[in-house]
Design a protein around this motif. Structure first.
Motif, PDB file in Angstrom:
ATOM      1  N   LEU A  65      48.415  50.063  39.158  1.00  0.00           N
ATOM      2  CA  LEU A  65      49.341  49.753  38.068  1.00  0.00           C
ATOM      3  C   LEU A  65      50.535  48.942  38.562  1.00  0.00           C
ATOM      4  CD1 LEU A  65      49.285  53.277  36.397  1.00  0.00           C
ATOM      5  CD2 LEU A  65      48.101  51.219  35.608  1.00  0.00           C
ATOM      6  N   LEU A  66      51.159  49.402  39.621  1.00  0.00           N
ATOM      7  CA  LEU A  66      52.354  48.758  40.162  1.00  0.00           C
ATOM      8  C   LEU A  66      52.352  48.962  41.683  1.00  0.00           C
ATOM      9  CD1 LEU A  66      54.923  47.256  39.274  1.00  0.00           C
ATOM     10  CD2 LEU A  66      56.046  49.481  39.125  1.00  0.00           C
ATOM     11  N   SER A 105      42.870  49.401  38.828  1.00  0.00           N
ATOM     12  CA  SER A 105      43.129  47.967  38.644  1.00  0.00           C
ATOM     13  C   SER A 105      42.012  47.303  37.838  1.00  0.00           C
ATOM     14  CB  SER A 105      43.325  47.264  39.986  1.00  0.00           C
ATOM     15  OG  SER A 105      42.137  47.284  40.744  1.00  0.00           O
ATOM     16  N   PHE A 108      42.499  48.947  33.945  1.00  0.00           N
ATOM     17  CA  PHE A 108      43.698  48.594  33.188  1.00  0.00           C
ATOM     18  C   PHE A 108      44.122  47.147  33.361  1.00  0.00           C
ATOM     19  CE2 PHE A 108      44.008  53.217  33.611  1.00  0.00           C
ATOM     20  CZ  PHE A 108      44.145  53.555  32.281  1.00  0.00           C
ATOM     21  N   GLY A 109      43.825  46.548  34.482  1.00  0.00           N
ATOM     22  CA  GLY A 109      44.123  45.143  34.694  1.00  0.00           C
ATOM     23  C   GLY A 109      45.587  44.770  34.839  1.00  0.00           C
ATOM     24  N   TYR A 110      46.454  45.757  35.097  1.00  0.00           N
ATOM     25  CA  TYR A 110      47.876  45.438  35.286  1.00  0.00           C
ATOM     26  C   TYR A 110      48.100  44.665  36.575  1.00  0.00           C
ATOM     27  CZ  TYR A 110      48.982  48.626  31.492  1.00  0.00           C
ATOM     28  OH  TYR A 110      49.058  49.242  30.279  1.00  0.00           O
ATOM     29  N   THR A 111      47.292  44.933  37.558  1.00  0.00           N
ATOM     30  CA  THR A 111      47.353  44.228  38.829  1.00  0.00           C
ATOM     31  C   THR A 111      45.935  43.882  39.240  1.00  0.00           C
ATOM     32  OG1 THR A 111      48.221  44.333  41.083  1.00  0.00           O
ATOM     33  CG2 THR A 111      47.250  46.320  40.235  1.00  0.00           C
ATOM     34  N   THR A 112      45.794  42.911  40.106  1.00  0.00           N
ATOM     35  CA  THR A 112      44.454  42.537  40.550  1.00  0.00           C
ATOM     36  C   THR A 112      43.968  43.541  41.591  1.00  0.00           C
ATOM     37  OG1 THR A 112      45.206  41.153  42.377  1.00  0.00           O
ATOM     38  CG2 THR A 112      44.975  40.098  40.205  1.00  0.00           C
ATOM     39  N   GLU A 115      45.473  42.805  45.025  1.00  0.00           N
ATOM     40  CA  GLU A 115      46.852  43.276  45.247  1.00  0.00           C
ATOM     41  C   GLU A 115      46.887  44.779  45.501  1.00  0.00           C
ATOM     42  OE1 GLU A 115      49.583  40.320  42.570  1.00  0.00           O
ATOM     43  OE2 GLU A 115      48.202  41.663  41.513  1.00  0.00           O
TER      44      GLU A 115
END
Length: 167
Positions: A65-66, A105, A108-112, A115
């Motif tokens: 997510l982050l 990831s 949800f696709g918030y980050t690749t 990453e």
């Protein structure tokens, strides 16, 4: 030195470990510090290791997510799980962080995924350097430089991928 613990000039004596006295590491000797370490922490099946794996897993979820938030949880969890143990616990820490990071990831696709993967690997690597007491100033600077280049590379790959999708 007077009998009341003060020196002849009226000032208190210097604390242990300073002013030419022998250095002490009371926290390590007493098993204290941020992460208590004692003789019972040598097996991978104790509570500290499982708390570490849980922290790695939660950090892995956060990495999906982050990623910047995940680094603290994964590093701390790896430190708990690996300190005083072996390579098996290091691999388990990596797995417990990477698998949920990739799953979250992708979902949800918030980050690749790249990453999230870099965040987890970097966190495990830093914790390993700390547990091996190899994190000198020079190693720290090199580690930050390598991790910065890895994150720049992630951004470049993501940017190229997005640019390719729009053309």
């Amino acid at each position: 030195m007077l009998g009341n613990g003060h020196s002849d000039n009226g000032t208190p004596p210097s604390p242990g470990g300073m002013g030419g006295t022998a250095p002490r590491d009371d926290a390590r000797d007493a098993g204290g510090g941020i992460v208590p370490v004692g003789p019972d922490m040598s097996s991978g099946n104790d509570v500290a290791a499982w708390k570490g794996y849980l922290s790695c897993a939660l950090g892995g979820v956060a990495a999906g997510l982050l990623p910047i938030v995940a680094c603290a949880a994964v590093s701390y969890g790896t430190f708990l799980a690996v300190r005083g143990r072996g390579a098996k616990e290091l691999v388990l820490s990596a797995v417990f962080s990477i698998v949920p990071a990739l799953a979250v990831s992708f979902v949800f696709g918030y980050t690749t995924p790249l990453e999230a993967l870099v965040a987890c690997i970097a966190s495990v690597a830093v914790a390993r350097l700390v547990t091996k007491q190899s994190m000198s100033t020079g190693v720290g600077i090199i580690t930050v430089a390598v991790l910065s280049l890895a994150l720049i590379g992630c951004d470049a790959v993501v940017g190229l991928d997005e640019q390719h999708d729009h053309s």
